[in-house]
Design an enzyme around this catalytic site. Structure first.
Site, PDB file in Angstrom:
ATOM      1  N   ALA A 192       0.839  -1.190   0.000  1.00 52.37           N
ATOM      2  CA  ALA A 192       0.000   0.000   0.000  1.00 52.37           C
ATOM      3  C   ALA A 192       0.878   1.245   0.000  1.00 52.37           C
ATOM      4  O   ALA A 192       1.884   1.308   0.718  1.00 52.37           O
ATOM      5  CB  ALA A 192      -0.901  -0.012   1.232  1.00 52.37           C
TER       6      ALA A 192
ATOM      7  N   GLN B 219      -5.136  -7.105  -5.638  1.00 54.96           N
ATOM      8  CA  GLN B 219      -5.507  -7.588  -4.308  1.00 54.96           C
ATOM      9  C   GLN B 219      -6.701  -6.803  -3.764  1.00 54.96           C
ATOM     10  O   GLN B 219      -6.708  -5.571  -3.821  1.00 54.96           O
ATOM     11  CB  GLN B 219      -4.331  -7.439  -3.344  1.00 54.96           C
TER      12      GLN B 219
ATOM     13  N   CYS C  61      -3.432  -7.845   6.393  1.00 50.99           N
ATOM     14  CA  CYS C  61      -3.162  -6.458   6.784  1.00 50.99           C
ATOM     15  C   CYS C  61      -3.370  -6.269   8.291  1.00 50.99           C
ATOM     16  O   CYS C  61      -4.436  -6.561   8.822  1.00 50.99           O
ATOM     17  CB  CYS C  61      -4.065  -5.496   6.004  1.00 50.99           C
TER      18      CYS C  61
ATOM     19  N   LYS D  40      -3.374 -14.019   0.456  1.00 51.23           N
ATOM     20  CA  LYS D  40      -2.127 -13.678   1.148  1.00 51.23           C
ATOM     21  C   LYS D  40      -2.431 -13.542   2.639  1.00 51.23           C
ATOM     22  O   LYS D  40      -3.339 -12.818   3.022  1.00 51.23           O
ATOM     23  CB  LYS D  40      -1.545 -12.380   0.588  1.00 51.23           C
TER      24      LYS D  40
ATOM     25  N   GLY E 179       8.601 -12.388   3.093  1.00 52.14           N
ATOM     26  CA  GLY E 179       9.177 -11.927   4.353  1.00 52.14           C
ATOM     27  C   GLY E 179      10.678 -12.064   4.386  1.00 52.14           C
ATOM     28  O   GLY E 179      11.220 -13.169   4.341  1.00 52.14           O
ATOM     29  N   ASP E 180      11.338 -10.909   4.400  1.00 47.83           N
ATOM     30  CA  ASP E 180      12.793 -10.840   4.585  1.00 47.83           C
ATOM     31  C   ASP E 180      13.588 -11.479   3.450  1.00 47.83           C
ATOM     32  O   ASP E 180      14.697 -11.976   3.658  1.00 47.83           O
ATOM     33  CB  ASP E 180      13.208 -11.469   5.927  1.00 47.83           C
TER      34      ASP E 180
ATOM     35  N   ARG F  74      10.032  -4.980   0.743  1.00 48.17           N
ATOM     36  CA  ARG F  74      10.816  -3.785   1.090  1.00 48.17           C
ATOM     37  C   ARG F  74      12.161  -3.707   0.363  1.00 48.17           C
ATOM     38  O   ARG F  74      12.624  -2.618   0.054  1.00 48.17           O
ATOM     39  CB  ARG F  74      10.990  -3.722   2.615  1.00 48.17           C
TER      40      ARG F  74
HETATM   41  C1  LIG Z   1       4.691  -0.184   2.981  1.00 49.61           C
HETATM   42  C2  LIG Z   1       4.107  -1.567   2.948  1.00 49.61           C
HETATM   43  C3  LIG Z   1       2.827  -1.758   2.476  1.00 49.61           C
HETATM   44  C4  LIG Z   1       2.277  -3.044   2.424  1.00 49.61           C
HETATM   45  N1  LIG Z   1       1.029  -3.202   1.897  1.00 49.61           N
HETATM   46  C5  LIG Z   1       0.538  -4.459   1.730  1.00 49.61           C
HETATM   47  C6  LIG Z   1      -0.700  -4.669   1.048  1.00 49.61           C
HETATM   48  O1  LIG Z   1      -1.351  -3.723   0.561  1.00 49.61           O
HETATM   49  N2  LIG Z   1      -1.144  -5.946   0.937  1.00 49.61           N
HETATM   50  C7  LIG Z   1      -0.443  -7.019   1.441  1.00 49.61           C
HETATM   51  O2  LIG Z   1      -0.884  -8.154   1.323  1.00 49.61           O
HETATM   52  N3  LIG Z   1       0.740  -6.847   2.057  1.00 49.61           N
HETATM   53  C8  LIG Z   1       1.252  -5.599   2.193  1.00 49.61           C
HETATM   54  N4  LIG Z   1       2.485  -5.431   2.772  1.00 49.61           N
HETATM   55  C9  LIG Z   1       3.254  -6.621   3.186  1.00 49.61           C
HETATM   56  C10 LIG Z   1       4.205  -7.079   2.062  1.00 49.61           C
HETATM   57  O3  LIG Z   1       3.487  -7.496   0.931  1.00 49.61           O
HETATM   58  C11 LIG Z   1       5.140  -8.208   2.535  1.00 49.61           C
HETATM   59  O4  LIG Z   1       4.369  -9.349   2.840  1.00 49.61           O
HETATM   60  C12 LIG Z   1       5.948  -7.819   3.769  1.00 49.61           C
HETATM   61  O5  LIG Z   1       6.491  -6.521   3.610  1.00 49.61           O
HETATM   62  C13 LIG Z   1       7.084  -8.805   4.042  1.00 49.61           C
HETATM   63  O6  LIG Z   1       7.958  -8.875   2.944  1.00 49.61           O
HETATM   64  P1  LIG Z   1       9.384  -8.072   2.859  1.00 49.61           P
HETATM   65  O7  LIG Z   1      10.178  -8.482   4.064  1.00 49.61           O
HETATM   66  O8  LIG Z   1       9.969  -8.558   1.576  1.00 49.61           O
HETATM   67  O9  LIG Z   1       9.073  -6.604   2.872  1.00 49.61           O
HETATM   68  C14 LIG Z   1       3.019  -4.153   2.861  1.00 49.61           C
HETATM   69  C15 LIG Z   1       4.318  -3.950   3.343  1.00 49.61           C
HETATM   70  C16 LIG Z   1       4.869  -2.687   3.385  1.00 49.61           C
HETATM   71  C17 LIG Z   1       6.273  -2.522   3.887  1.00 49.61           C
END
Ligand SMILES: Cc1cc2nc3c(=O)[nH]c(=O)nc-3n(C[C@H](O)[C@H](O)[C@H](O)COP(=O)(O)O)c2cc1C
Length: 352
Positions: A26, A78, A108, A147, A209-210, A233
């Protein structure tokens, strides 16, 4: 066993060319971000979460999330909400807009969403969660995916009880971000749960995740049996991370390349959101693009203070004059793609 990250896999009939999925985020996953992700090797990209109530009420800004360019496919849109019938109707609109997959958000953790019974709350409201997946799956002909987080509370294993029920209800793939909602983004994603989920279901599981490097992606795929990894991220302001994870690393980008990609992103975002919204939306991206020692901290701060995007562009080009040539080439090679025409009674084009 090493998984080849640049090999194809499928969700139902949808072929996904690489094992790297760009996460829905988001406030981040605009069309410019998704197109860039595809260009750098993400096999599947996702929209940010779209409110089914917003779609039901034909909210202009919400409908704007349904803009899909022809070079984004395959793309998941989504949706989030708590009412099965409203979610089913939203899914129909999303399918009409041209999405290849409908993804449902059961992760979320933000209060504004969870207090309405949507997002992560559904992890502990399994009957409703199942009813949503069943209603959405019946409403559309494209595959429906979900998800999830691990559960609401730390240590929860709710996702393992729920996952198989969601597959029985019609989910064609599950993505797990194995943190609790309470954790938000603290601690670590516990991918031992991802491995357990893979054992329990006969649909592809995506590990989120990570995932920050190719080495990490390989370990997670090998130890969980997941079909693909999702990158969130690590890809913010850093599409080169996607390329590295997908297996086509060409080393760190030169300053000129970073500036050219940022400027292309700025221009595309203006086209998408309009100048006013883009100006504030983009501020967080300056730090992401120019961080990690690429540019001095003071320069990033200076950019966020500038009033117009024309000034931002000028300052960036003064720091990396060679970027102008690269930008012109990128714009030529990646001209805005045609968008699916939407049969919606509003003018969502041209930002605003
Ligand atoms: C700024 C931000 C916004 C996110 N928005 C959503 C979203 O709209 N829908 C969703 O399923 N996950 C959302 N997530 C979660 C990510 O899709 C992901 O599952 C989570 O960041 C872990 O992955 P990463 O460690 O690669 O960041 C969001 C994460 C971040 C950091």
């Amino acid at each position: 066993m090493q998984v080849n990250l640049s090999s194809a896999w499928r969700i139902g009939p949808v072929e996904i060319p690489t094992r790297v999925v760009l996460a829905p985020m988001a406030g981040v996953s605009v069309q410019a971000f998704r197109r860039q992700g595809r260009r750098f090797g993400a096999g599947l990209v996702c929209s940010e979460m779209v409110s089914c109530a917003g779609l039901e009420h034909r909210n202009e800004r919400t409908l704007g999330y349904l803009r899909i360019a022809s070079d984004e496919h395959p793309l998941a849109v989504q949706i989030f909400g708590s009412n099965p019938a409203t979610m089913a109707e939203a899914a129909r609109m999303v399918e009409d807009a041209g999405a290849d997959l409908i993804d449902i958000n059961f992760g979320c953790p933000v209060k504004k969403v969870t207090k309405t019974g949507a997002g992560a709350t559904l992890l502990e409201d399994p009957d409703r969660a199942e009813a949503i997946v069943r209603a959405v799956s019946r409403a559309v002909s494209v595959p429906v995916t979900v998800k999830m987080r691990r559960g609401l509370e730390n240590g929860s294993r709710a996702c393992l009880a729920l996952g198989p029920r969601l597959v029985d209800a019609g989910a064609a793939s599950l993505t797990l971000h194995p943190r609790s909602a309470r954790q938000m983004y603290t601690g670590e994603a516990d991918h031992s749960l991802t491995a357990e989920l893979v054992e329990l279901v006969d649909v592809p599981v995506v590990a989120s995740g990570d995932i920050t490097s190719r080495a990490r992606a390989q370990v997670v795929l090998a130890t969980t049996g997941a079909e693909a990894v999702m990158v969130g991220r690590a890809a913010q302001g850093n599409p080169w991370a996607i390329r590295e994870i997908a297996g086509e690393s060409r080393g760190d980008p030169a300053r000129e390349e970073v500036v050219a990609e940022l400027l292309l992103f700025v221009r595309e975002t203006v086209r998408e959101l309009g100048e006013r919204r883009a100006t504030s939306f983009l501020k967080k991206f300056y730090g992401w693009y120019l961080g990690s020692g690429r540019f001095p901290r003071a320069f990033k701060q200076e950019l966020t203070q500038l009033e117009t995007l024309a000034q931002v562009e000028e300052r960036l080009l003064s720091k990396a004059p060679g970027a102008a040539f690269l930008l012109a080439r990128l714009e030529q090679e990646h001209a805005p793609a045609a968008e699916t025409e939407l049969d919606l009674p509003i003018s969502i084009y041209g930002g605003g």
